[in-house]
Design an enzyme around this catalytic site. Structure first.
Site, short mmCIF file in Angstrom:
data_model
loop_
_atom_site.label_atom_id
_atom_site.label_comp_id
_atom_site.label_asym_id
_atom_site.label_seq_id
_atom_site.Cartn_x
_atom_site.Cartn_y
_atom_site.Cartn_z
N CYS A 116 0.83 -1.20 0.00
CA CYS A 116 0.00 0.00 0.00
C CYS A 116 0.88 1.26 0.00
O CYS A 116 2.03 1.23 -0.46
CB CYS A 116 -0.97 -0.02 1.20
N ASP A 185 -3.19 1.80 10.60
CA ASP A 185 -4.28 2.75 10.80
C ASP A 185 -4.67 2.77 12.26
O ASP A 185 -4.96 3.83 12.81
CB ASP A 185 -5.47 2.37 9.90
C1 RUB Z 1 -3.56 3.32 3.85
C2 RUB Z 1 -2.91 2.36 4.76
C3 RUB Z 1 -1.62 2.80 5.37
C4 RUB Z 1 -1.89 3.36 6.78
C5 RUB Z 1 -0.65 4.02 7.36
O1 RUB Z 1 -4.90 2.97 3.53
O2 RUB Z 1 -3.42 1.31 5.10
O3 RUB Z 1 -0.74 1.73 5.49
O4 RUB Z 1 -2.92 4.34 6.71
O5 RUB Z 1 -0.29 5.13 6.61
P1 RUB Z 1 -5.77 4.00 2.64
P2 RUB Z 1 0.63 6.27 7.22
O6 RUB Z 1 -5.02 4.18 1.36
O7 RUB Z 1 -7.08 3.34 2.47
O8 RUB Z 1 -5.86 5.29 3.42
O9 RUB Z 1 1.91 5.61 7.61
O10 RUB Z 1 0.79 7.27 6.11
O11 RUB Z 1 -0.08 6.83 8.39
#
Ligand code: RUB
Length: 277
Positions: A116, A185
């Site tokens: 992701c 998240d």
């Molecule tokens: C994004 C996702 C990321 C976490 C952490 O999902 O799962 O791994 O949000 O991101 P989506 P960060 O694309 O549905 O938002 O490290 O930037 O907080």
């Protein structure tokens, strides 16, 4: 006229603002603007609008409640703007510490798997590159919204060797990798973390093949207000726009991953085996 919180919530819902960290920062900016512009409104109304945009985002809720708590007794635009800036600065200082703790795990010649788009995981990889380390990253597409392409482009643009692959090639990438690094998240007191769908199966496979799994996360993602939660289900059309009507589509946005599959958390306070208080 729409509240700034409503405008930002729409962007979060549409994943125009993406990733827990970016979502929390954007929500804080919108929230502080609304509190300044509409001092007679109940601030909890803005918290609700923003929290409902993506339900699995405790960092958003924790950040807004942090602002709300500290803003008590503060009056005037300048003081509230200063508070919002100082919270953002503190969060960013924490992020920088995560990047440098994470970069310590990376050595020349390593191969690293990620999934992701996590700004936290990407920040670690960029920091290692800035330190002059030479390594390769495997990135996933991340169907159905292809956030993995954002990761691939960001890493390649800073000179990191990137191999991009379909999500179902993850076992291939894990076999070739020294470790799996990803974001979060939500960290739940029930003993699970929540991150992009796919994270669960990749953690189980990596653990089965003795590959370390590192979750890069700010501790503001610990959900202190709930014990457990279900993952967000998104519009089926993201998966198959014109699917035959006799087929039901499932589109969970996230996975719940048992913490036993996590080797360590890379936090602003260092590498932690246990993250829950
Ligand atoms: C994004 C996702 C990321 C976490 C952490 O999902 O799962 O791994 O949000 O991101 P989506 P960060 O694309 O549905 O938002 O490290 O930037 O907080």
């Amino acid at each position: 006229m729409s509240f700034e919180s409503e405008v930002t919530a729409e962007k979060i819902k549409k994943v125009e603002i993406q990733g827990a960290m970016n979502v929390a920062k954007a929500a804080l900016i919108a929230f502080s603007k609304d509190i300044i512009r509409y001092p007679d409104e109940d601030p909890h109304k803005f918290i609700e609008i923003l929290s409902n945009a993506r339900p699995n985002e405790p960092m958003l809720r924790n950040t807004l409640n942090w602002f709300l708590g500290e803003s008590k007794g503060l009056e005037g635009e300048a003081l509230l703007n200063d508070l919002s800036s100082s919270i953002l600065e503190e969060i960013e200082a924490g992020e920088k510490r995560i990047f440098s703790y994470g970069a310590e795990l990376i050595h020349d010649g390593m191969k690293i798997f990620t999934h992701c788009h996590s700004s936290t995981a990407v920040g670690i990889l960029k920091e290692a590159k800035n330190q002059g380390k030479k390594f390769t990253v495997f990135t996933t597409e991340t169907r159905p919204r292809f956030q993995g392409r954002v990761t691939a482009v960001e890493l390649a643009n800073c000179g990191i060797e990137v191999y991009h692959m379909v999500d179902s090639a993850a076992k291939h990438a894990i076999d070739l990798s020294d470790f799996f690094v990803f974001g979060a998240d939500s960290i739940l007191r029930s003993g699970y973390l929540i991150n992009k769908v796919g994270t669960g199966i990749f953690c189980v496979v990596a653990s089965r093949y003795d590959k370390p799994t590192y979750c890069a996360t700010h501790t503001l993602k610990i959900a202190s207000d709930i014990i457990d939660e279900d993952v967000e289900e998104r519009d089926p059309k993201e998966v198959w726009e014109d699917a035959p009507s006799n087929i039901k589509i499932k589109n969970p946005a996230f996975d719940k991953v048992h913490l036993k599959y996590i080797t360590a958390f890379i936090t602003e306070n260092g590498l932690k085996k246990d993250i829950l208080p």
